[in-house]
Enzyme design. Structure first.
Site, PDB file in Angstrom:
ATOM      1  N   GLY A 260       0.775  -1.235   0.000  1.00  0.00           N
ATOM      2  CA  GLY A 260       0.000   0.000   0.000  1.00  0.00           C
ATOM      3  C   GLY A 260       0.806   1.284   0.000  1.00  0.00           C
ATOM      4  O   GLY A 260       0.232   2.376   0.074  1.00  0.00           O
TER       5      GLY A 260
ATOM      6  N   GLY B 147       2.676   2.344  -2.483  1.00  0.00           N
ATOM      7  CA  GLY B 147       2.759   2.908  -3.825  1.00  0.00           C
ATOM      8  C   GLY B 147       3.867   2.325  -4.680  1.00  0.00           C
ATOM      9  O   GLY B 147       4.343   2.981  -5.616  1.00  0.00           O
ATOM     10  N   LYS B 148       4.265   1.073  -4.393  1.00  0.00           N
ATOM     11  CA  LYS B 148       5.331   0.442  -5.184  1.00  0.00           C
ATOM     12  C   LYS B 148       4.958   0.357  -6.659  1.00  0.00           C
ATOM     13  O   LYS B 148       5.736   0.706  -7.532  1.00  0.00           O
ATOM     14  CB  LYS B 148       5.600  -0.975  -4.668  1.00  0.00           C
ATOM     15  CG  LYS B 148       6.119  -1.067  -3.263  1.00  0.00           C
ATOM     16  CD  LYS B 148       6.418  -2.500  -2.874  1.00  0.00           C
ATOM     17  CE  LYS B 148       5.187  -3.385  -2.958  1.00  0.00           C
ATOM     18  NZ  LYS B 148       4.124  -2.999  -2.034  1.00  0.00           N
ATOM     19  N   THR B 149       3.735  -0.123  -6.930  1.00  0.00           N
ATOM     20  CA  THR B 149       3.323  -0.309  -8.328  1.00  0.00           C
ATOM     21  C   THR B 149       3.275   1.028  -9.058  1.00  0.00           C
ATOM     22  O   THR B 149       3.745   1.145 -10.197  1.00  0.00           O
ATOM     23  CB  THR B 149       1.960  -1.010  -8.390  1.00  0.00           C
ATOM     24  OG1 THR B 149       2.066  -2.302  -7.793  1.00  0.00           O
ATOM     25  CG2 THR B 149       1.485  -1.159  -9.823  1.00  0.00           C
ATOM     26  N   SER B 150       2.725   2.037  -8.415  1.00  0.00           N
ATOM     27  CA  SER B 150       2.625   3.359  -9.046  1.00  0.00           C
ATOM     28  C   SER B 150       4.005   3.916  -9.376  1.00  0.00           C
ATOM     29  O   SER B 150       4.250   4.402 -10.492  1.00  0.00           O
ATOM     30  CB  SER B 150       1.877   4.328  -8.126  1.00  0.00           C
ATOM     31  OG  SER B 150       0.570   3.874  -7.875  1.00  0.00           O
TER      32      SER B 150
ATOM     33  N   THR C  72      -7.918   1.298  -7.676  1.00  0.00           N
ATOM     34  CA  THR C  72      -7.136   0.063  -7.720  1.00  0.00           C
ATOM     35  C   THR C  72      -7.429  -0.859  -6.538  1.00  0.00           C
ATOM     36  O   THR C  72      -7.653  -2.058  -6.737  1.00  0.00           O
ATOM     37  CB  THR C  72      -5.634   0.393  -7.805  1.00  0.00           C
ATOM     38  OG1 THR C  72      -5.399   1.149  -9.001  1.00  0.00           O
ATOM     39  CG2 THR C  72      -4.810  -0.872  -7.849  1.00  0.00           C
TER      40      THR C  72
ATOM     41  N   ASP D 107       4.279  -9.826  -8.058  1.00  0.00           N
ATOM     42  CA  ASP D 107       3.243  -9.905  -7.016  1.00  0.00           C
ATOM     43  C   ASP D 107       2.187 -10.936  -7.409  1.00  0.00           C
ATOM     44  O   ASP D 107       1.577 -10.821  -8.476  1.00  0.00           O
ATOM     45  CB  ASP D 107       2.585  -8.529  -6.846  1.00  0.00           C
ATOM     46  CG  ASP D 107       1.711  -8.437  -5.608  1.00  0.00           C
ATOM     47  OD1 ASP D 107       1.338  -9.495  -5.064  1.00  0.00           O
ATOM     48  OD2 ASP D 107       1.402  -7.305  -5.195  1.00  0.00           O
TER      49      ASP D 107
END
Length: 593
Positions: A19, A21-24, A504, A46
């Site tokens: 949560g 913000g790794k993906t962003s 998301t 993931d």
């Protein structure tokens, strides 16, 4: 502009607590590198990947282009697809030569979480070591799973290398070690690449929050022991209030500043960068480009929504309490506040006079932090993979081991040194928590979605094995109660899906619900955490984010959930019994604050 965009190494890893913000940030970095003319492969490791939703593009388990971003390709290491391909490599050569019964037995033996893990790991290491696979790529950007799963993934090369070295003639849950020796060079090369500063940079992503920074510090120290020393810290979602009269805005800024003033020691020597909190949802190419630039994203104003009409968490506890006992499982993507929600439910039940066992399956969770103080009537525990493996190994050696001769004992010890032993040990501890709920209240804070789904897969495999040995599914239900059967029974288990009121997280929660339903498990309720709409801020940026919650809250209420509880964003940190009780009852401001 982030340092890793201006000075990128070949491999860029983005990891951290769920949560944050790794993906962003990983996706925004990949887009920026592609915009600069680089050829970039963006990979998700993931098990509960949301890369496709963030990019608004199709992301599959095959390398494919992102049409809107020339030079950018994506690849999702899909655990199920990887496991299926792995099983076929093992079983394919003997299909047609062995009896169907033998093939069925082999298939079943390769259906556990361990096979899924090693198959995903195999795909991951190939991206680090196989030049032919990434020969047309300048940079590989890894969007990793939440920290606990990622550390496990990064530890596997060394774990399997050690197992193969010490057990050349032994066996693992995947078959003879000799069958893995062909991969040993690949695993060793992966370890070397991870530790090479010229090749690899690891970006620890965190939020300006004490719990996220503490998790980043633990991760940094563990990664250093694995030889991954080229680390950088990015603090995402930094907020600056523009309306000093808004108590929520002032509290958020003050809490963030306090956390940043007390950065844990392992992080103090790392290079640090910050990314400002944005008013928009980070979905789509334009939004991702705006994340790491100073240019605001022009977006239409979202509609309002009567969020405060949704009930607080304590209303769900009313129904939970009515049964007098049972298991409450809180599931969801990392970073949605599962630990806090589980702790709030447990404290609320204790305040009503019920003894409660609060436990967690999350390797990165620390219930003691959420509770701050001891609570009379509340028992805490943690299903720690290493501790459970130690206990399981000791139990097997003292029971089965004493019946074996020296050669048999040696083989058993070799088998128990396999990394797959952890899977069995954790499943047994998980099953014990489920059985305990038949006598009282057990609240279980679970690991992030992908890890938990693998655990549930193992629960299903155990159920099928019991059913086969007792005359089929009907026979199992008539003779024994398996953990899966308890999870499927709402009178024994109430499964809550935690999410945030953002695009998301809601899509991920809906995907989790679909996965659970395929396993015959119907979620009992949804809990929407950290709602700005419920807190009704006046700060312009927070107000914009509150309005943006409207379509997601409507979708939850009308499309996904039969029961919904809304937890507001708070001016206080939800730590300690009083704060958790206030959170459960829907207070955005504590009277004592």
């Amino acid at each position: 502009m982030l340092h890793v965009i201006e000075h990128p190494t070949r491999h860029l890893f983005f990891t951290g607590k769920g949560g944050v913000g790794k993906t962003s940030l990983a996706t925004a970095t990949a887009i920026a590198l592609a915009d600069a003319g680089k050829r970039v492969l963006l990979v998700s490791t993931d098990p509960a990947s949301n890369l496709g939703q963030v990019l608004e593009a199709q992301v599959t388990d095959e390398i494919g282009p992102v049409p809107a971003v020339p030079g950018l390709t994506t690849f999702n290491i899909n655990p199920e697809a990887a496991a299926e391909a792995y099983r076929e490599r093992v079983i394919g050569p003997v299909r047609g030569t062995l009896p169907e019964s033998a093939i069925a037995q082999m298939t079943e033996s390769l259906s556990g979480a361990c096979t899924t893990e090693i198959a995903s790991f195999d795909a991951f290491t190939r991206l680090l070591t196989d030049p032919a696979l990434v020969e047309d790529v300048d940079h590989v950007v890894f969007d990793t799973a939440p920290t606990g799963h990622t550390l496990r993934l990064l530890q596997l090369p060394a774990a399997w290398n050690e197992f193969i070295d010490t057990n050349p003639d032994g066996a693992s849950c995947l078959g003879p070690s000799s069958g893995l020796q062909a991969q040993q060079a690949q695993y060793a090369a992966a370890v070397e690449a991870l530790g090479d500063r010229a090749q690899t940079t690891l970006v620890l992503v965190t939020r300006p929050e004490s719990s996220a920074l503490a998790e980043a510090a633990r991760s940094s120290a563990e990664l250093a022991t694995l030889g991954v020393n080229s680390q950088r810290l990015v603090v995402n979602g930094v907020f600056r209030a523009t309306d000093p009269a808004d108590p929520l805005a002032a509290a958020i800024e003050a809490h963030q500043q306090e956390a940043m003033d007390n950065v844990p020691p392992p992080l103090r020597d790392l290079p640090v960068e910050t990314v400002a909190l944005k008013a928009h949802n980070l979905v789509g190419i334009a939004a991702l480009r705006a994340l790491i630039s100073d240019e605001p994203l022009q977006a239409p104003e979202a509609e309002s929504f009567a969020a405060p009409d949704l009930p607080p968490l304590s209303d769900l506890v009313d129904e939970i309490e009515a049964d007098g006992k049972g298991l409450v499982m809180v599931m969801g993507k990392g970073g949605v506040g599962k630990t806090t929600i589980a702790a709030a439910i447990a404290v609320e039940l204790v305040q009503r006079g019920h003894p409660v066992h609060l436990s967690t399956t999350d390797p990165a969770a620390h219930l003691e932090h959420a509770l701050a103080d001891e609570v009379e009537g509340l028992t805490l525990s943690r299903i720690d993979p290493q501790e459970e493996t130690r206990r399981y190994t000791e139990h097997v050696l003292t029971t089965k081991g004493k019946k074996l001769d020296s050669d048999g004992l040696k083989l058993l010890e070799e088998d128990l040194r396999s990394p797959c032993t952890e899977e069995v040990a954790v499943f047994q501890a998980f099953s014990q928590r489920i059985r305990e709920a038949a006598r009282g209240f057990v609240v279980l804070d679970t690991a992030p979605t992908g890890h938990t789904l693998l655990l549930l897969d193992q629960t299903g495999a155990y159920h099928r094995e019991v059913a086969r040995n007792t005359g089929g599914p009907g026979g199992a239900r008539g003779k024994v109660t398996t953990p899966l059967m308890r999870l499927q029974d709402p009178s024994q288990t109430k499964l809550l899906i935690a999410t945030l009121p953002e695009t998301t997280p809601v899509l991920e929660a809906a995907g989790l619900q679909a996965d659970l339903r395929r396993a015959g498990i119907e979620p009992w309720a949804w809990v929407v955490n950290q709602s700005l709409a419920a807190a009704q801020p006046t700060d312009p940026l927070l107000s914009a984010r509150a309005r943006a919650e409207a379509p997601q809250l409507r979708a939850i209420v009308t499309e996904h959930a039969t029961r919904v509880a809304l937890v507001p964003m708070t001016t206080y940190e939800p730590v300690g019994p009083d704060a958790l009780e206030g959170l459960a009852r829907g207070a955005s401001v504590l009277e004592t604050a």
